[in-house]
Design a protein around this motif. Structure first.
Motif, PDB file in Angstrom:
ATOM      1  N   GLN A  47      -0.288 -24.602  79.970  1.00  0.00           N
ATOM      2  CA  GLN A  47      -0.508 -24.924  80.897  1.00  0.00           C
ATOM      3  C   GLN A  47      -0.173 -26.323  81.436  1.00  0.00           C
ATOM      4  O   GLN A  47      -0.161 -26.759  81.594  1.00  0.00           O
ATOM      5  N   SER A  48       0.165 -27.704  79.953  1.00  0.00           N
ATOM      6  CA  SER A  48       0.442 -28.847  80.092  1.00  0.00           C
ATOM      7  C   SER A  48       2.255 -28.862  79.892  1.00  0.00           C
ATOM      8  O   SER A  48       2.837 -29.513  80.844  1.00  0.00           O
ATOM      9  N   CYS A  49       2.728 -27.762  79.465  1.00  0.00           N
ATOM     10  CA  CYS A  49       4.396 -27.417  80.393  1.00  0.00           C
ATOM     11  C   CYS A  49       4.681 -27.111  81.627  1.00  0.00           C
ATOM     12  O   CYS A  49       5.071 -27.488  82.181  1.00  0.00           O
ATOM     13  N   VAL A  50       3.483 -25.548  81.604  1.00  0.00           N
ATOM     14  CA  VAL A  50       4.152 -25.524  83.262  1.00  0.00           C
ATOM     15  C   VAL A  50       3.108 -26.438  84.238  1.00  0.00           C
ATOM     16  O   VAL A  50       4.060 -26.657  85.147  1.00  0.00           O
ATOM     17  N   GLU A  51       2.589 -27.812  83.885  1.00  0.00           N
ATOM     18  CA  GLU A  51       1.803 -28.956  85.027  1.00  0.00           C
ATOM     19  C   GLU A  51       3.182 -29.217  85.048  1.00  0.00           C
ATOM     20  O   GLU A  51       3.760 -30.318  86.086  1.00  0.00           O
ATOM     21  N   ALA A  88      15.690 -30.302  86.717  1.00  0.00           N
ATOM     22  CA  ALA A  88      15.611 -29.686  84.938  1.00  0.00           C
ATOM     23  C   ALA A  88      15.817 -30.688  83.729  1.00  0.00           C
ATOM     24  O   ALA A  88      15.729 -30.247  82.703  1.00  0.00           O
ATOM     25  N   ILE A  89      16.640 -32.146  84.310  1.00  0.00           N
ATOM     26  CA  ILE A  89      16.995 -32.990  83.169  1.00  0.00           C
ATOM     27  C   ILE A  89      15.301 -33.209  83.410  1.00  0.00           C
ATOM     28  O   ILE A  89      14.538 -33.902  81.661  1.00  0.00           O
ATOM     29  N   ASP A  90      14.470 -33.882  84.225  1.00  0.00           N
ATOM     30  CA  ASP A  90      12.958 -34.204  84.013  1.00  0.00           C
ATOM     31  C   ASP A  90      12.096 -33.614  83.072  1.00  0.00           C
ATOM     32  O   ASP A  90      11.258 -34.034  82.423  1.00  0.00           O
ATOM     33  N   MET A  91      12.272 -31.767  83.515  1.00  0.00           N
ATOM     34  CA  MET A  91      11.298 -30.581  82.810  1.00  0.00           C
ATOM     35  C   MET A  91      11.632 -31.070  81.294  1.00  0.00           C
ATOM     36  O   MET A  91      10.817 -30.901  80.664  1.00  0.00           O
ATOM     37  N   GLN A  92      13.326 -31.432  80.903  1.00  0.00           N
ATOM     38  CA  GLN A  92      13.191 -30.717  79.438  1.00  0.00           C
ATOM     39  C   GLN A  92      12.388 -32.953  79.034  1.00  0.00           C
ATOM     40  O   GLN A  92      12.022 -32.934  77.717  1.00  0.00           O
ATOM     41  N   LEU A 135       5.688 -34.904  75.695  1.00  0.00           N
ATOM     42  CA  LEU A 135       4.543 -34.393  74.816  1.00  0.00           C
ATOM     43  C   LEU A 135       3.758 -33.780  73.773  1.00  0.00           C
ATOM     44  O   LEU A 135       4.492 -33.514  72.906  1.00  0.00           O
ATOM     45  N   PRO A 136       3.054 -34.533  73.218  1.00  0.00           N
ATOM     46  CA  PRO A 136       2.530 -34.501  71.838  1.00  0.00           C
ATOM     47  C   PRO A 136       2.837 -32.768  71.398  1.00  0.00           C
ATOM     48  O   PRO A 136       2.118 -31.617  72.162  1.00  0.00           O
ATOM     49  N   PRO A 137       3.015 -32.943  70.181  1.00  0.00           N
ATOM     50  CA  PRO A 137       2.800 -31.114  69.616  1.00  0.00           C
ATOM     51  C   PRO A 137       1.672 -31.154  69.395  1.00  0.00           C
ATOM     52  O   PRO A 137       0.461 -32.061  69.444  1.00  0.00           O
ATOM     53  N   THR A 138       1.062 -29.912  69.012  1.00  0.00           N
ATOM     54  CA  THR A 138      -0.222 -29.005  68.807  1.00  0.00           C
ATOM     55  C   THR A 138      -0.370 -28.329  67.779  1.00  0.00           C
ATOM     56  O   THR A 138       0.615 -27.412  67.503  1.00  0.00           O
ATOM     57  N   SER A 139      -1.120 -29.123  66.728  1.00  0.00           N
ATOM     58  CA  SER A 139      -1.444 -28.706  64.955  1.00  0.00           C
ATOM     59  C   SER A 139       0.228 -28.827  64.114  1.00  0.00           C
ATOM     60  O   SER A 139       0.539 -27.938  64.091  1.00  0.00           O
ATOM     61  N   GLY A 140       1.004 -30.027  65.034  1.00  0.00           N
ATOM     62  CA  GLY A 140       2.474 -30.109  64.350  1.00  0.00           C
ATOM     63  C   GLY A 140       3.452 -28.484  65.333  1.00  0.00           C
ATOM     64  O   GLY A 140       4.086 -29.192  64.685  1.00  0.00           O
ATOM     65  N   VAL A 141       2.780 -28.482  66.237  1.00  0.00           N
ATOM     66  CA  VAL A 141       4.107 -27.475  66.683  1.00  0.00           C
ATOM     67  C   VAL A 141       4.552 -27.672  68.273  1.00  0.00           C
ATOM     68  O   VAL A 141       3.632 -28.182  68.728  1.00  0.00           O
ATOM     69  N   ARG A 142       5.831 -28.320  68.094  1.00  0.00           N
ATOM     70  CA  ARG A 142       6.069 -28.517  69.645  1.00  0.00           C
ATOM     71  C   ARG A 142       6.663 -27.481  70.647  1.00  0.00           C
ATOM     72  O   ARG A 142       7.799 -27.739  69.589  1.00  0.00           O
ATOM     73  N   LEU A 143       6.248 -27.460  72.334  1.00  0.00           N
ATOM     74  CA  LEU A 143       7.164 -26.551  72.593  1.00  0.00           C
ATOM     75  C   LEU A 143       8.287 -27.500  73.025  1.00  0.00           C
ATOM     76  O   LEU A 143       8.552 -28.709  73.350  1.00  0.00           O
TER      77      LEU A 143
END
Length: 192
Positions: A34-38, A73-77, A83-91
């Protein structure tokens, strides 16, 4: 009511979400996605675009011109990189867009340009922005200089479409090979 429009149709898809759900469970993964979609939505609106819809971890948007879509698109990337990783996983994000005609049917878009934009998002890999050569030709000089030609892909009903990658990271020197491309890899060279 149906009305013809012209614009840059963009698809942004969260990459890595399936693995994240498997790794950390539904609650944490859903919050991270959801953080990514936002972030996708905020970047769309900041560049004058309109969110058409969200489909799971993907956002479909339209922009008045190719420059606005490229900047979004550049801003999205960049936003996802922050964004911080979640339990070591970065989206990450896979983004594809194309400028062209579409049909606005009660706020939703359909047509060849929509299908091509979705296809471009589908060939992008994590951290990549893919667009069509015809869209790059519409960009201002500065943005056009940040694009590099890849190769043509086969698109059902359209034949071959030349595609380009938008380089959004400083010093981005990666060579991307998309699935189905049979070109020989360049031989290694040494600078002396």
């Amino acid at each position: 009511m149906e009305k013809p429009i012209e614009g840059a149709i963009l698809f942004a898809d969260v990459s890595g979400s399936t693995k994240l759900y498997d790794t950390v469970g539904d609650t944490l993964a859903f919050a991270a996605v959801q953080s990514c979609v936002e972030a996708f939505i905020a970047c769309t609106q900041a560049k004058g675009g309109r969110v058409i819809k969200t489909i799971g971890d993907e956002v479909m948007a339209v922009f008045p011109d190719a420059n606005a879509a490229t900047l979004a698109a550049i801003d999205m990337q960049n936003a996802l990189e922050q964004l911080p990783p979640t339990s070591g996983v970065r989206l990450g994000a896979r983004i594809g867009y194309h400028f062209g005609a579409a049909i606005d049917r009660d706020g939703d878009l359909c047509g060849d340009s929509v299908n091509l934009a979705a296809r471009l998002s589908g060939v992008a890999i994590r951290g990549q922005i893919i667009t069509s050569r015809t869209t790059v030709d519409r960009l201002n000089t500065v943005l056009r200089a940040s694009c590099r030609q890849l190769h043509a892909i086969e698109v059902k009903g359209k034949g071959e479409v030349d595609i380009c990658e938008v380089l959004w990271q400083e010093g981005d020197q990666t060579v991307t090979v998309l699935a189905g491309h049979n070109a020989e890899a360049p031989k290694a060279t040494t600078l002396q």
